[in-house]
Write a protein that holds these residues in place. Sequence first.
Motif, mmCIF file in Angstrom:
data_model
loop_
_atom_site.group_PDB
_atom_site.id
_atom_site.type_symbol
_atom_site.label_atom_id
_atom_site.label_comp_id
_atom_site.label_asym_id
_atom_site.label_seq_id
_atom_site.Cartn_x
_atom_site.Cartn_y
_atom_site.Cartn_z
ATOM 1 N N VAL A 147 -6.906 -1.471 -12.430
ATOM 2 C CA VAL A 147 -7.463 -0.490 -11.488
ATOM 3 C C VAL A 147 -6.452 -0.264 -10.372
ATOM 4 O O VAL A 147 -5.838 -1.209 -9.867
ATOM 5 C CB VAL A 147 -8.806 -0.985 -10.920
ATOM 6 C CG1 VAL A 147 -9.367 0.007 -9.914
ATOM 7 C CG2 VAL A 147 -9.800 -1.222 -12.047
ATOM 8 N N ILE A 148 -6.271 0.996 -9.979
ATOM 9 C CA ILE A 148 -5.340 1.332 -8.905
ATOM 10 C C ILE A 148 -6.013 1.076 -7.561
ATOM 11 O O ILE A 148 -7.115 1.568 -7.293
ATOM 12 C CB ILE A 148 -4.903 2.803 -9.007
ATOM 13 C CG1 ILE A 148 -4.166 3.050 -10.321
ATOM 14 C CG2 ILE A 148 -4.025 3.174 -7.820
ATOM 15 C CD1 ILE A 148 -2.905 2.233 -10.492
ATOM 16 N N GLU A 149 -5.332 0.294 -6.702
ATOM 17 C CA GLU A 149 -5.817 -0.006 -5.366
ATOM 18 C C GLU A 149 -4.759 0.397 -4.347
ATOM 19 O O GLU A 149 -3.548 0.339 -4.616
ATOM 20 C CB GLU A 149 -6.133 -1.497 -5.222
ATOM 21 C CG GLU A 149 -7.394 -1.941 -5.932
ATOM 22 C CD GLU A 149 -8.642 -1.478 -5.220
ATOM 23 O OE1 GLU A 149 -8.636 -1.405 -3.975
ATOM 24 O OE2 GLU A 149 -9.623 -1.156 -5.906
ATOM 25 N N ASN A 150 -5.228 0.804 -3.153
ATOM 26 C CA ASN A 150 -4.314 1.176 -2.065
ATOM 27 C C ASN A 150 -3.809 -0.066 -1.352
ATOM 28 O O ASN A 150 -4.596 -0.936 -0.970
ATOM 29 C CB ASN A 150 -5.021 2.087 -1.067
ATOM 30 C CG ASN A 150 -5.421 3.413 -1.689
ATOM 31 O OD1 ASN A 150 -4.667 3.992 -2.466
ATOM 32 N ND2 ASN A 150 -6.608 3.889 -1.333
ATOM 33 N N ILE A 151 -2.483 -0.140 -1.190
ATOM 34 C CA ILE A 151 -1.899 -1.214 -0.374
ATOM 35 C C ILE A 151 -1.850 -0.764 1.081
ATOM 36 O O ILE A 151 -2.280 -1.458 1.986
ATOM 37 C CB ILE A 151 -0.476 -1.561 -0.861
ATOM 38 C CG1 ILE A 151 -0.547 -2.092 -2.289
ATOM 39 C CG2 ILE A 151 0.174 -2.583 0.056
ATOM 40 C CD1 ILE A 151 0.802 -2.381 -2.861
ATOM 41 N N ASN A 152 -1.316 0.414 1.285
ATOM 42 C CA ASN A 152 -1.282 1.026 2.608
ATOM 43 C C ASN A 152 -1.359 2.530 2.431
ATOM 44 O O ASN A 152 -1.704 3.017 1.345
ATOM 45 C CB ASN A 152 -0.019 0.605 3.391
ATOM 46 C CG ASN A 152 1.252 0.801 2.558
ATOM 47 O OD1 ASN A 152 1.415 1.837 1.912
ATOM 48 N ND2 ASN A 152 2.132 -0.191 2.587
ATOM 49 N N PHE A 153 -1.028 3.246 3.477
ATOM 50 C CA PHE A 153 -1.182 4.697 3.440
ATOM 51 C C PHE A 153 -0.281 5.345 2.396
ATOM 52 O O PHE A 153 -0.597 6.400 1.850
ATOM 53 C CB PHE A 153 -0.873 5.266 4.829
ATOM 54 C CG PHE A 153 -1.182 6.733 4.942
ATOM 55 C CD1 PHE A 153 -2.492 7.165 5.041
ATOM 56 C CD2 PHE A 153 -0.163 7.670 4.922
ATOM 57 C CE1 PHE A 153 -2.776 8.522 5.137
ATOM 58 C CE2 PHE A 153 -0.458 9.024 5.004
ATOM 59 C CZ PHE A 153 -1.772 9.452 5.127
#
Length: 614
Positions: free
Chosen positions: A245-251
């Motif tokens: 699953v793709i998750e956000n690390i930062n902006f």
Amino acid sequence: MNKTLLFSFIFLFISTLSIAQISFEATASKSEIEFGERVRISFTLSLEGKNMRTSSQSISLPDFEDFEILHRSFSESSQYINGNASKQITQQIILLPTKTGNLKINPASITVDGKTYKTKTLKIKVVGEAPKNNSPRNTNKNPQIQAPNPETFVDFEIDNSNPYFNESIYGELVLYTKNYTLLNRINTIHPPNLKGVTAIPLDSKKKVEQVEKNGDIYIKAVLNEYVIYPIRTGKLEIPAFDVGVIENINFFNQEEVKISSKPTIIKVKELPTNKPNNFSGAVGNFSVNISSDKTKLSTNSSLNVEVEVIGNGNFKLLKTPKLKTSNDLEIYSPKYRDAYQATRSGLKGKIASNTVIVPNYGGNYSITTEPFSYFDPQEKTYKTIKSKEISIHVDGKPKPKPKKIIASKVSKNINSTSDNSNLDSISDSKSEDNNFDLSPFISPEIASNSTNSNWYLYVISTLLIASSIFGFIWYKKREKSINEESDSETSNYVTTAEIKKNKTEEKQAEIVIPTYNFNSDIDELNRLSVNNESKEYFSLLEKTLNKIANTTNSFDSLGELKQKMNQKYGESDAEYWNELIAKCQTEKYAPITDNSVNLIDFHSKIKEKLTTWI
């Protein structure tokens, strides 16, 4: 003076309204939890006014001592009402305590327009007993790559955890989540390495629905479906599936995070022991069909017989039953094909074999299959089935009856009787048995029992001696006439004396090598290859190859001819000769001609070898 103070107060009030109103708070979903239970911490920044440039990335989180970070998420919302702007920034952290007791979460901070705001310290009471040597699974207190929300998990669900050997199981890989947007961020699915089972994916679309799970409401997404066949008995484990699953690390950056299912355990039962003799491991439900493209044909022409096994089961491990028919039909190796697909209830469809059959003699023949046995897991019993019987009629010369071989029973003792007329009635028939009485050799003790008054015994004795001499002379003449008698084409009888004599003469006779005109065969093969007359070419080539191998007048089988080629030219040439014979038979009787065979190229390749053999 009073007016000046009034204007100053009004100016300060208006300035205060124009400055952003800021609040920064920290809240916990629970103040007391059990050890091993998760707690959600929310940091909320509320802004009202003109300064809306602050983002969630500006929040400085504390060092979460005594906790393990499981998940971190961000959200922002803005509103404009009657010209007034407001913004709310929330960062949620899912924590798992690493020990029991009264734990605390230090304040978080944020700076807005040069002013720093902090949250209050939160206190969390963790009750229960922590296991010894417990260590957090993630030592990074502020990881950049976040694990998915614990409210999201993956299961591999099956419909039967206690199947029979080779019985189909339906399984589906399911994602449960409370975040609908997560479904759009599924990137990869990694199936495990399976041992002891065969998993076949189904061609199906992703299914999404809302369900109740563990007393809570989730969004259920079926990611993949499989039909599974256990090919070993006992306790088997289906390892974990991984979903990326793709998750956000930062902006600016994203990373793929894996969500793993738990291993699935199945216990596979052995099949009952009372297996039929022809059982080969088929489990499911099947039927057998047989058909032919002809019911009437002539000798040396071909027909195609197709056998089908239709039903539901693991077709990857099945074969069609063999044909059962007369030895007078020449049966070639079958060609196989399949037409089945994976469904929730297993592999459905059929497998089929197509066999070319060439009759050698005229007559009526029946063709069927050998019995086919399988285990029905629904009824928990073995079943044996057989195809129907098909009948064919072959026009042509029937199979000749075998020649009868009768051994003449010629005794050296010639039968004699007291009746003199029998001496003149000895039969010349070739099929008559000559059984003779041994009375001339009666012992004196037996003869002495006769009365002396029977004078005619002396006469009988004299006649017996005379008849013995006469019989001996007749036997010699008869043996001479048999040896000189030539074989008649219409005769079906030979004597034992002739068989022995012929075997002796064959051993002593020199091998006579027949002479063949191979050059004319080679020329004719050249012509047929140029004219692309495939059937005639391979028919003549087969005859030529048999002539090359058969250097005597004997009638040899294909295996004996190959052995002769091995003795004359070596093992390599014998194998090549055998391949050419097989090629000829395939091209003569195959139902579909291989148009890719270029006769000119083929003939040029074998011509040199044929020349060396002749």
